[in-house]
Design an enzyme around this catalytic site. Structure first.
Site, short mmCIF file in Angstrom:
data_model
loop_
_atom_site.label_atom_id
_atom_site.label_comp_id
_atom_site.label_asym_id
_atom_site.label_seq_id
_atom_site.Cartn_x
_atom_site.Cartn_y
_atom_site.Cartn_z
N CYS A 1 0.88 -1.17 0.00
CA CYS A 1 0.00 0.00 0.00
C CYS A 1 0.92 1.21 0.00
CB CYS A 1 -0.90 0.01 1.23
SG CYS A 1 -1.88 1.52 1.36
N CYS B 1 -0.68 4.31 2.26
CA CYS B 1 -0.80 4.24 3.73
C CYS B 1 -0.38 2.87 4.20
CB CYS B 1 -2.19 4.66 4.21
SG CYS B 1 -3.60 3.84 3.46
N SER B 2 -1.32 2.02 4.61
CA SER B 2 -0.92 0.74 5.20
C SER B 2 -1.98 -0.34 5.01
CB SER B 2 -0.66 0.94 6.69
OG SER B 2 -1.82 1.51 7.30
N CYS B 3 -2.77 -0.24 3.93
CA CYS B 3 -3.86 -1.19 3.71
C CYS B 3 -3.32 -2.62 3.64
CB CYS B 3 -4.63 -0.83 2.45
SG CYS B 3 -5.38 0.80 2.54
#
Lengths: 219, 208
Positions: free
Chosen positions: B109, B112-114
Site C-alpha cells: 500500500c 498508507c498501510s492497507c
C-alpha cells in the site's frame, strides 16, 4: 494531495528491515491509540477516509519522522479538535471541560467491540453502468487535487488496462471531506513496468492500482 | 490503562511524552463519555488473540488440498473464506492472487498501510514504513533481496498496490515434499511473508 505519504517510486529511503519476531505492539500506548481510533471511528466521529486524510496532512517532517502509531495519534487529536469533539484547551489541561458533542452512532461501549472486529462493506449500488470493460485501455488522469485522493502520483498520466471490476464503492475523494459516499465504479488497472518507469525499469514487472472511475479516461 | 503507574520523572524521551499524551487523550474521551476504556481493553485483547496470520495460513492450506475450494477462492476470496466457519471476519473485498512458476505476486500500500487484517493480523512495521512503500512498485526484486531471496529472472513480478478497500492475499506455491500432508500440517509451513509476497514457503527440511 501531493503529500509525502504518496511514496510509490520514491528513492532514498534505504533498505527494508524486517524485525525478527516483531511484537504486535512496541509499547502499550500503541495499542491504546489503535483502539481509540477504531472506537471513535465506530461512533461515527469520522470515517476511514477522513482518518487517512488527517494523517496525510501532518507536516511532512512530522510524517516522515514519526512512528506509525504516533501518526495515528496526531491525526486523531487534530481530527477530534477540528470536528468539535474536543476543545484544544481540554487537550492542554488533560481533562474534559466542555459538554460532549453528540455522536452519530452513539458512544463506544463493550457491546460495540464485535462490530469493529468485522470489516465493513464499502460496496454500494451503482447509479449508472460501468463505463469501462475488462481489457479496455485507460489513461490515468493528470490531476492534482489538494484534497484527499487515492490516485497515486506515480501512475498519473500513464496508460494501463482494466483487469478487474469490483462494483461501485464509497468514493474516498468525497467521503473524506463529508461530501457524501458518492459511489463510483472501482477497477483494477494494470501497467507495464516500462510504462511507469521507462526503458530501464524491470522488464518483468507489472503493477496494478485500484482505481475509481473518475480517475480514468479512455486511451 | 489508567490503573497503571509509570515513573517518567527521569525519562523525557519522545516516547514517554507520547505515552503521557495518549493517556491524557484517553482520559478526556472517557470523561466526555465517548468511549469506555473497558471496551478498548476488549478490542485490544481480541486483536492480540483472534486475528493473525494463522487465519490466512488455514485458507492457503485448504486451497492446496481442495481444488474446488481453490477455484472458488481465486474467483471470489470473500465468498470462499466465508464458507469456512472458523474464519468469519473477512469482509467483502478479499482478492486472492496465485503465485505460479510464471508469476510472483507481491502486495503493498504505497499511500498508507492497507493490509488484509482479517487474514494476516496487524501489519508489521516494515510494511507500513517508507522503504517498502516507496520501492515495492519500482524495484520489487531489490525489495525481495532485502528479504534474502530471489526469484528467477524470467518470472513476471506483479505488484498489487492496495489503493482502495479491496484487500489482497497471495496464495503461495505449495512446496515440494509435502505430498499427503494434512491441511493442519501444511498450515504450519505457511508464513505471513509468503502471503504478502515477500517470502516463499520453504520445502520442509530445507535450510531457510
Amino acid at each position: 494531495m501531493n503529500g509525502v505519504h504518496d511514496m510509490g517510486g520514491m528513492d532514498g529511503f534505504g533498505k527494508v528491515e524486517p524485525e525478527p519476531n516483531e511484537p504486535m505492539f512496541h509499547a502499550e500506548w500503541e495499542s491504546r491509540v489503535l483502539a481509540m481510533v477504531r472506537a471513535m471511528g465506530a461512533t461515527g466521529a469520522f470515517n476511514i477516509d477522513a482518518s487517512r486524510f488527517y494523517r496525510e496532512t501532518l507536516p511532512p517532517e512530522v510524517y516522515l519522522s514519526s512512528s506509525y502509531y504516533k501518526k495515528w495519534f496526531l491525526g486523531l487529536e487534530d481530527m477530534l479538535v477540528e470536528r468539535g469533539f474536543l476543545a484544544a484547551d481540554e487537550i492542554k489541561a488533560g481533562h474534559a471541560s466542555v459538554p460532549p458533542k453528540p455522536l452519530k452512532r452513539g458512544n463506544f461501549t463493550v457491546d460495540s467491540v464485535e462490530r469493529v472486529l468485522t470489516r465493513g462493506s464499502f460496496t454500494r449500488p451503482a447509479s449508472a453502468p460501468a463505463t469501462f470493460a475488462i481489457g479496455d485501455r485507460v489513461r490515468m488522469k493528470n490531476i492534482h487535487p489538494t484534497t484527499h485522493t487515492r490516485l497515486p502520483r506515480y501512475v498519473r498520466g500513464h496508460v494501463g488496462v482494466i483487469e478487474r471490476i469490483h462494483g461501485a464503492h464509497v468514493y474516498p475523494d468525497t467521503a473524506a471531506h463529508e461530501q457524501g459516499e458518492n459511489p463510483q465504479w472501482l477497477y483494477t488497472v494494470v501497467f507495464d513496468g516500462a510504462e511507469l518507469w521507462g526503458p530501464d525499469g524491470d522488464p518483468t514487472l507489472k503493477v496494478s492500482v485500484e482505481a475509481f472511475e473518475p480517475y480514468l479516461d479512455p486511451a | 490503562m489508567s490503573e497503571h503507574h509509570h515513573d517518567h520523572d527521569h525519562d523525557h524521551s519522545e516516547l514517554s511524552d507520547t505515552e503521557l499524551r495518549v493517556r491524557a487523550l484517553e482520559t478526556i474521551l472517557t470523561e466526555k463519555g465517548y468511549i469506555d476504556p473497558a471496551a478498548l481493553d476488549a478490542m485490544i485483547q481480541a486483536y492480540e488473540t483472534k486475528i493473525g496470520p494463522h487465519n490466512g495460513a488455514l485458507v492457503v492450506a485448504k486451497a492446496w488440498t481442495d481444488p474446488a475450494f481453490k477455484e472458488a477462492l481465486l474467483a471470489d476470496g470473500s465468498a470462499a473464506v466465508g464458507t469456512l466457519g472458523h474464519i468469519s471476519r473477512t469482509g467483502d473485498h478479499l482478492v486472492v492472487v496465485e503465485n505460479t512458476p510464471e508469476r510472483h505476486n507481491m502486495v503493498v500500500c504505497t499511500l498508507c498501510s492497507c493490509y488484509p487484517w482479517e487474514m494476516l493480523g496487524l501489519p508489521p512495521v516494515w510494511y507500513k514504513a517508507a522503504p517498502y512503500r516507496s520501492r515495492a512498485v519500482k524495484d520489487p526484486r531489490g525489495v525481495l533481496a532485502d528479504f534474502g531471496f530471489t526469484i528467477p529472472n524470467e518470472t513476471e513480478i506483479r505488484v498489487w498496490d492496495s489503493t482502495a478497500e479491496t484487500r489482497f492475499l497471495v496464495l503461495p506455491m505449495r512446496p515440494a515434499g509435502t505430498e499427503g500432508w494434512s491441511e493442519e500440517q501444511l498450515a504450519e509451513l505457511v508464513t505471513r511473508d509468503s502471503m504478502i509476497g515477500t517470502g516463499l514457503v520453504q520445502t520442509p527440511g530445507a535450510p531457510s
